[in-house]
Every structure is written in structure tokens, then in C-alpha cells.
Design a protein around this motif. Sequence first.
Motif, PDB file in Angstrom:
ATOM      1  N   GLY A  54       0.785  -1.232   0.000  1.00 36.64           N
ATOM      2  CA  GLY A  54       0.000   0.000   0.000  1.00 36.64           C
ATOM      3  C   GLY A  54       0.813   1.275   0.000  1.00 36.64           C
ATOM      4  N   LEU A  55       2.134   1.173  -0.194  1.00 39.20           N
ATOM      5  CA  LEU A  55       2.991   2.353  -0.140  1.00 39.20           C
ATOM      6  C   LEU A  55       2.588   3.394  -1.180  1.00 39.20           C
ATOM      7  N   PHE A  56       2.173   2.955  -2.353  1.00 38.57           N
ATOM      8  CA  PHE A  56       1.882   3.885  -3.448  1.00 38.57           C
ATOM      9  C   PHE A  56       0.414   4.285  -3.519  1.00 38.57           C
ATOM     10  N   ASN A  57      -0.395   3.727  -2.636  1.00 37.99           N
ATOM     11  CA  ASN A  57      -1.833   3.997  -2.732  1.00 37.99           C
ATOM     12  C   ASN A  57      -2.166   5.474  -2.509  1.00 37.99           C
ATOM     13  N   GLY A  58      -1.434   6.124  -1.620  1.00 39.24           N
ATOM     14  CA  GLY A  58      -1.754   7.508  -1.298  1.00 39.24           C
ATOM     15  C   GLY A  58      -0.968   8.532  -2.083  1.00 39.24           C
ATOM     16  N   LEU A  59      -0.232   8.092  -3.087  1.00 38.95           N
ATOM     17  CA  LEU A  59       0.591   9.035  -3.853  1.00 38.95           C
ATOM     18  C   LEU A  59      -0.230   9.707  -4.950  1.00 38.95           C
ATOM     19  N   ASP A  60      -0.115  11.020  -5.039  1.00 37.14           N
ATOM     20  CA  ASP A  60      -0.753  11.710  -6.153  1.00 37.14           C
ATOM     21  C   ASP A  60       0.185  11.680  -7.355  1.00 37.14           C
ATOM     22  N   SER A  61      -0.266  12.242  -8.466  1.00 38.10           N
ATOM     23  CA  SER A  61       0.506  12.157  -9.707  1.00 38.10           C
ATOM     24  C   SER A  61       1.857  12.853  -9.583  1.00 38.10           C
ATOM     25  N   GLN A  62       1.911  13.966  -8.846  1.00 36.32           N
ATOM     26  CA  GLN A  62       3.170  14.694  -8.704  1.00 36.32           C
ATOM     27  C   GLN A  62       4.190  13.881  -7.904  1.00 36.32           C
ATOM     28  N   MET A  63       3.723  13.195  -6.856  1.00 37.71           N
ATOM     29  CA  MET A  63       4.624  12.368  -6.059  1.00 37.71           C
ATOM     30  C   MET A  63       5.178  11.203  -6.873  1.00 37.71           C
ATOM     31  N   LYS A  64       4.347  10.649  -7.752  1.00 31.86           N
ATOM     32  CA  LYS A  64       4.818   9.554  -8.602  1.00 31.86           C
ATOM     33  C   LYS A  64       5.895  10.044  -9.576  1.00 31.86           C
ATOM     34  N   VAL A  65       5.696  11.252 -10.091  1.00 25.72           N
ATOM     35  CA  VAL A  65       6.715  11.828 -10.976  1.00 25.72           C
ATOM     36  C   VAL A  65       8.018  12.025 -10.209  1.00 25.72           C
ATOM     37  N   GLN A  66       7.922  12.552  -8.978  1.00 30.30           N
ATOM     38  CA  GLN A  66       9.118  12.753  -8.164  1.00 30.30           C
ATOM     39  C   GLN A  66       9.835  11.440  -7.900  1.00 30.30           C
ATOM     40  N   LEU A  67       9.072  10.392  -7.623  1.00 28.74           N
ATOM     41  CA  LEU A  67       9.671   9.093  -7.332  1.00 28.74           C
ATOM     42  C   LEU A  67      10.444   8.564  -8.534  1.00 28.74           C
ATOM     43  N   VAL A  68       9.869   8.673  -9.723  1.00 33.83           N
ATOM     44  CA  VAL A  68      10.560   8.184 -10.921  1.00 33.83           C
ATOM     45  C   VAL A  68      11.793   9.034 -11.217  1.00 33.83           C
ATOM     46  N   LEU A  69      11.652  10.357 -11.135  1.00 30.27           N
ATOM     47  CA  LEU A  69      12.779  11.240 -11.419  1.00 30.27           C
ATOM     48  C   LEU A  69      13.900  11.089 -10.404  1.00 30.27           C
ATOM     49  N   PHE A  70      13.569  10.577  -9.211  1.00 28.01           N
ATOM     50  CA  PHE A  70      14.588  10.337  -8.196  1.00 28.01           C
ATOM     51  C   PHE A  70      15.541   9.220  -8.625  1.00 28.01           C
TER      52      PHE A  70
END
Length: 235
Positions: free
Chosen positions: A90-106
Motif C-alpha cells: 500500500g505504499l503507493f496507494n496515497g501518492l498523487d501524480s506529482q509524487m509519482k513523478v518525483q519518485l521516478v525522477l529520483f
Amino acid sequence: MATALVSSIVLSVFLASIATVSARTAPESAPSGPLSLTGILDKNGQYTYFLRFLADTQVGSQIQNELNTTTEGFTVFAPTDKAFNNLKPGLFNGLDSQMKVQLVLFHVLPKYYTLDGLQFVSNPVRTQATTQDGTVYVLNFTGQNNQVNVSSGVTVTPVNNALYQKKPLAVYEVDKVLLPVGFPGANSPLAAPAPAPKISPGPAPAAAEKSESSGTEMGLGLVLGIALACVGFLS
């Protein structure tokens, strides 16, 4: 003349055999056609989740568009499917689109690095990810005996085999998803604060010392008074 012809034929057959064996034993080359990040990951397998994130966030398309124009290149750390499966449920369940972009760009460095280059790089190294206030997320690298480790402050993992390593693009496999400090659901930073020192009992307050002294003097006075009274009674 016949002997020369036979020798020529034998030599031709021999050279053809060598060429066939060499072709079979040659290392597998990179995907043919234009350089493609998603093509490299798809060809090597076990990167289904990371490929999905690259597509959903459009980071994959962004990198692909810039590969033809960048002078610095890119370095991408690709977590395996096993790395994603090992994350907290469930780690990614609460991520919005901007957080997902940050995670990939990291997982993307805005510069091409070989494994040797990562081993001796000057830390910290900036990534493509930034916070809402413009703070750049960074990674730290340590190397010893040709082994490179990457640390996010929360996650530390070896940088494994190179899936592709030719400028302008380097793609390396990692066994853990890199999570930045402060990211929702991430564990505490690796460098935990030192435990608070134990406080040893200090000297008694001055008031208490004075009270104790006064009590002692009062006790001695009372004893002395009783003794004098007894002497007077006996006399």
C-alpha cells in the motif's frame, strides 16, 4: 595448379567456419534501431513496474525526447519487479501524480556516469527530482573494490550490472526502490539520531542542604538540652 585450387577451397571453407563460430559466440548487442530507454528495459525483462511508472508519469517519453539533444546524458537506476514487490504494501496507494513523478525522477541523474565514474563521484549527486519548493533531491555513492552502492538516505543498495552503458545513456539495475527522505511511507533515515544521554543524579539543591544542616543542628541542640536538664535534676 590443381593443388593450389584445392588449397584455396580448403582455406575458404576454414575461414567461413571461423566466421560462423564467431557470430554465434559474439556478445548480444544493444537493441537495434534508435536508442530507447523503454526498449532496453523491456528487452532485459523483470522491469514491468518501473516501465509502468515511466509510462504513467510520462517521464519515459520526456527522457526519450531529450536523448537526441542532451549533451550531458542521463543515468537511470532501474528497480526490478522484485524490488517493488518487497516494498511495504500500500505504499503507493496515497501518492498523487506529482509524487509519482518525483519518485521516478529520483531514479534519474541528469548526467551520464559509468560505473567507474559513480565509484569516484563527488557527493551528493543531484537527481532530476525536486520538491514543491524547488529543493533538489540528491543521492550519495560509495565505491570499494569495483562495487558501487547508492544511498538515498532511506534506502541503500548496490548498483548492479549495466543494462546499457554508452553515452548519452547509462541504465543500471538496482535491487531496491530508491525512496527519498521524507517521502510518504518511507522509513526513518538511515542515520538515526544518537540516543539521549542518561542524566545522572546531580548534587542536592542548596535549599535541601540547608534544611538538612538545620535539622542536624536542631537534633544536636535538643540532645544537649535534655542532658543539661538531667544534670540539673540530679544536682
